[in-house]
Write a protein that holds these residues in place. Structure first.
Motif, mmCIF file in Angstrom:
data_model
loop_
_atom_site.group_PDB
_atom_site.id
_atom_site.type_symbol
_atom_site.label_atom_id
_atom_site.label_comp_id
_atom_site.label_asym_id
_atom_site.label_seq_id
_atom_site.Cartn_x
_atom_site.Cartn_y
_atom_site.Cartn_z
ATOM 1 N N GLN A 72 0.844 -1.199 0.000
ATOM 2 C CA GLN A 72 0.000 0.000 0.000
ATOM 3 C C GLN A 72 0.877 1.246 0.000
ATOM 4 O OE1 GLN A 72 -2.570 0.880 3.406
ATOM 5 N NE2 GLN A 72 -4.089 1.720 2.003
ATOM 6 N N GLU A 103 3.775 0.150 2.409
ATOM 7 C CA GLU A 103 3.685 -0.779 3.530
ATOM 8 C C GLU A 103 3.331 -2.156 2.990
ATOM 9 O OE1 GLU A 103 0.582 -0.046 6.471
ATOM 10 O OE2 GLU A 103 1.284 -1.717 7.715
ATOM 11 N N MET A 133 0.348 -8.755 4.793
ATOM 12 C CA MET A 133 0.282 -10.181 4.532
ATOM 13 C C MET A 133 -1.140 -10.586 4.153
ATOM 14 S SD MET A 133 1.464 -13.326 7.051
ATOM 15 C CE MET A 133 2.610 -12.330 7.964
ATOM 16 N N ARG A 134 -1.253 -11.493 3.190
ATOM 17 C CA ARG A 134 -2.547 -12.033 2.800
ATOM 18 C C ARG A 134 -2.500 -13.548 2.903
ATOM 19 N NH1 ARG A 134 -3.845 -7.901 4.046
ATOM 20 N NH2 ARG A 134 -4.716 -6.161 2.877
ATOM 21 N N PRO A 190 -6.484 -10.607 8.159
ATOM 22 C CA PRO A 190 -5.315 -10.546 9.048
ATOM 23 C C PRO A 190 -5.698 -10.353 10.513
ATOM 24 C CG PRO A 190 -4.887 -9.259 7.082
ATOM 25 C CD PRO A 190 -6.324 -9.688 7.000
ATOM 26 N N ASP A 191 -6.749 -9.578 10.755
ATOM 27 C CA ASP A 191 -7.161 -9.374 12.152
ATOM 28 C C ASP A 191 -7.569 -10.692 12.813
ATOM 29 O OD1 ASP A 191 -6.650 -6.678 12.053
ATOM 30 O OD2 ASP A 191 -8.701 -6.140 11.485
ATOM 31 N N ASN A 212 5.543 -4.903 8.596
ATOM 32 C CA ASN A 212 5.002 -5.092 9.942
ATOM 33 C C ASN A 212 5.753 -6.199 10.659
ATOM 34 O OD1 ASN A 212 2.491 -3.332 10.171
ATOM 35 N ND2 ASN A 212 2.207 -4.341 8.182
ATOM 36 N N ASP A 239 3.872 1.740 14.992
ATOM 37 C CA ASP A 239 2.558 1.548 14.383
ATOM 38 C C ASP A 239 1.455 1.731 15.435
ATOM 39 O OD1 ASP A 239 0.738 0.898 12.434
ATOM 40 O OD2 ASP A 239 1.371 -1.181 12.214
ATOM 41 N N ASP A 240 0.271 2.059 14.971
ATOM 42 C CA ASP A 240 -0.924 2.070 15.832
ATOM 43 C C ASP A 240 -0.833 3.021 17.011
ATOM 44 O OD1 ASP A 240 -1.928 0.014 14.197
ATOM 45 O OD2 ASP A 240 -0.949 -1.513 15.407
ATOM 46 N N ARG A 270 -5.731 4.893 12.643
ATOM 47 C CA ARG A 270 -6.822 5.527 11.899
ATOM 48 C C ARG A 270 -8.053 5.798 12.757
ATOM 49 N NH1 ARG A 270 -10.495 1.409 10.252
ATOM 50 N NH2 ARG A 270 -9.421 -0.580 10.129
ATOM 51 N N GLY A 304 -5.227 5.347 7.130
ATOM 52 C CA GLY A 304 -6.676 5.185 7.031
ATOM 53 C C GLY A 304 -7.392 6.360 6.397
ATOM 54 N N GLU A 362 -9.528 8.035 3.960
ATOM 55 C CA GLU A 362 -10.525 7.531 2.999
ATOM 56 C C GLU A 362 -11.216 8.631 2.209
ATOM 57 O OE1 GLU A 362 -13.205 5.069 5.228
ATOM 58 O OE2 GLU A 362 -11.753 3.432 5.413
ATOM 59 N N GLY A 377 -3.841 5.425 2.893
ATOM 60 C CA GLY A 377 -5.251 5.066 3.012
ATOM 61 C C GLY A 377 -5.870 4.766 1.658
ATOM 62 N N TYR A 378 -7.102 4.244 1.705
ATOM 63 C CA TYR A 378 -7.781 3.827 0.476
ATOM 64 C C TYR A 378 -7.902 4.965 -0.531
ATOM 65 C CZ TYR A 378 -9.171 -0.389 3.059
ATOM 66 O OH TYR A 378 -9.193 -1.560 3.772
HETATM 67 P P1 C2E Z 1 -1.966 -2.264 10.337
HETATM 68 O O1 C2E Z 1 -0.516 -2.559 10.391
HETATM 69 O O2 C2E Z 1 -2.464 -1.125 11.141
HETATM 70 O O3 C2E Z 1 -2.281 -2.112 8.796
HETATM 71 C C1 C2E Z 1 -3.212 -1.218 8.264
HETATM 72 C C2 C2E Z 1 -4.521 -1.916 7.960
HETATM 73 O O4 C2E Z 1 -5.472 -0.937 7.538
HETATM 74 C C3 C2E Z 1 -4.433 -2.914 6.830
HETATM 75 O O5 C2E Z 1 -5.393 -3.931 7.093
HETATM 76 C C4 C2E Z 1 -4.871 -2.097 5.623
HETATM 77 O O6 C2E Z 1 -5.368 -2.873 4.555
HETATM 78 C C5 C2E Z 1 -5.954 -1.266 6.257
HETATM 79 N N1 C2E Z 1 -6.197 -0.003 5.568
HETATM 80 C C6 C2E Z 1 -5.367 0.708 4.782
HETATM 81 N N2 C2E Z 1 -5.955 1.851 4.361
HETATM 82 C C7 C2E Z 1 -7.188 1.867 4.904
HETATM 83 C C8 C2E Z 1 -8.293 2.774 4.832
HETATM 84 O O7 C2E Z 1 -8.241 3.833 4.199
HETATM 85 N N3 C2E Z 1 -9.406 2.442 5.534
HETATM 86 C C9 C2E Z 1 -9.504 1.286 6.250
HETATM 87 N N4 C2E Z 1 -10.645 1.037 6.881
HETATM 88 N N5 C2E Z 1 -8.474 0.395 6.346
HETATM 89 C C10 C2E Z 1 -7.341 0.683 5.680
HETATM 90 P P2 C2E Z 1 -5.044 -5.473 6.928
HETATM 91 O O8 C2E Z 1 -4.182 -5.693 5.733
HETATM 92 O O9 C2E Z 1 -6.335 -6.204 7.032
HETATM 93 O O10 C2E Z 1 -4.151 -5.791 8.204
HETATM 94 C C11 C2E Z 1 -4.675 -5.698 9.500
HETATM 95 C C12 C2E Z 1 -3.579 -5.815 10.526
HETATM 96 O O11 C2E Z 1 -2.954 -7.095 10.470
HETATM 97 C C13 C2E Z 1 -2.447 -4.815 10.304
HETATM 98 O O12 C2E Z 1 -2.821 -3.554 10.801
HETATM 99 C C14 C2E Z 1 -1.339 -5.491 11.096
HETATM 100 O O13 C2E Z 1 -1.495 -5.250 12.475
HETATM 101 C C15 C2E Z 1 -1.598 -6.946 10.809
HETATM 102 N N6 C2E Z 1 -0.739 -7.388 9.683
HETATM 103 C C16 C2E Z 1 -0.956 -7.367 8.349
HETATM 104 N N7 C2E Z 1 0.106 -7.865 7.675
HETATM 105 C C17 C2E Z 1 1.028 -8.190 8.608
HETATM 106 C C18 C2E Z 1 2.357 -8.761 8.556
HETATM 107 O O14 C2E Z 1 2.950 -9.036 7.484
HETATM 108 N N8 C2E Z 1 2.988 -8.997 9.751
HETATM 109 C C19 C2E Z 1 2.384 -8.701 10.955
HETATM 110 N N9 C2E Z 1 3.075 -8.953 12.084
HETATM 111 N N10 C2E Z 1 1.167 -8.151 11.032
HETATM 112 C C20 C2E Z 1 0.488 -7.904 9.884
#
Ligand code: C2E
Ligand code: CA
Ligand code: CA
Ligand code: CA
Length: 273
Positions: free
Chosen positions: A44, A58, A61-62, A73-74, A113, A175-176, A199, A232, A234, A252-253
């Protein structure tokens, strides 16, 4: 009977209980995800506000279940953290990112991440150094996004590893920020290149309380000399607000969705041999 085996009717949320429709647990799916090629990485874009320049990506992972659907991922990251699978899955993502950067000569910083569980695993910094060296990549092109799940960042082993990584030359991002996973406490404990504001602090509208809260967080971070990224984004309205507040970077999106590397190498194709 026709109601046996795989055709039996069950009512469940496939993302939570049975990731693949064949009775295999999510933990089982995670254990074999790499060999079965069920995991992939998407990117992204991150932009500089004002110039709109893409300064990096960034990695996210999928995971595909055996039914072909993506598992959120959550849902799967916490399970992978709990059973330790995140150590190998996370290393796979980093390796893949290195391979993509080297192959397509991607510009900009690649933010990966990193789970606190990975940081605690012995030899993590060495492993990162080895991957970068093997692909001939500069450590400074990579950022590790740290977030605190389960308070592991507070342990001395993790702090030591972060120090080793910093010496290696990779960037350390938080992060976060603002959530329970990355509080104000982390600002004191770690030297950070960039702080990502979660976000959940990005308001939908311009409710005065929400705007003051975000403004205060940004001021705190800037007074500590940190570069601020808000994720985040949007809507155009949100982006405008961040520009007014002097935020450095955004994601963000609105700016760009996470996508496979094949979707954006077109922009840089001239650089591919
Ligand atoms: P994160 O690190 O806070 O990643 C950002 C999340 O927000 C991603 O969700 C992304 O797709 C989503 N996002 C980006 N832009 C927007 C937006 O404009 N609006 C909204 N609503 N969401 C947006 P994703 O990919 O589902 O990942 C969720 C969480 O899973 C990540 O939060 C991170 O904590 C974890 N994660 C994902 N990939 C990895 C990885 O390779 N390793 C680790 N350790 N954690 C990962
Ligand atoms: Ca992140
Ligand atoms: Ca985040
Ligand atoms: Ca988040």
């Amino acid at each position: 009977s026709k109601f046996t085996g795989r055709s039996r009717v069950t009512i469940y949320d496939p993302q939570i209980i049975d990731a693949d429709h064949s009775g295999e647990s999510l933990a089982g799916l995670l254990a074999h995800a790499i060999e079965r090629q069920c995991i992939s990485v998407v990117y992204q874009p991150i932009i500089q506000l004002g110039t709109e320049e893409i300064i990096g990506y960034e990695t996210l992972m999928r995971l595909k279940g055996n039914n072909g659907r993506l598992v959120k991922p959550d849902i799967f990251i916490p399970v992978a953290e709990q059973n330790g699978a995140i150590v190998e899955l996370g290393a796979w993502v980093f390796e893949q990112a290195c391979a993509d950067v080297a192959r397509y000569k991607l510009d900009g910083v690649i933010a990966v991440n990193i789970s606190a569980v990975q940081l605690k695993a012995p030899g993590f910094a060495l492993r990162v150094a080895e991957m970068l060296a093997r692909h001939g990549l500069a450590p400074a092109q990579f950022a590790l996004e740290l977030s605190e799940r389960g308070d592991i960042l507070g342990q001395s082993q993790a702090a030591q590893t972060v120090e080793q990584l910093r010496k290696l030359g990779v960037q350390i991002w938080l992060d976060d920020f603002g959530t329970g996973y990355a509080g104000i406490d982390c600002l004191r404990r770690f030297e950070l290149d960039i702080v990502k504001i979660d976000r959940s602090f990005l308001p939908d509208g311009r409710h005065p309380r929400d705007v003051r809260m975000l403004t205060g967080m940004i001021q705190l971070l800037r007074s500590l000399g940190r570069t601020v990224l808000v994720e985040g984004v949007e809507t155009v309205e949100q982006k405008r607000l961040l520009e007014e507040l002097g935020v450095d970077l955004a994601q963000g999106y609105l700016i760009g969705r996470p996508q496979p590397v094949s979707e954006f190498i077109g922009d840089q194709k001239s650089e591919v041999a």
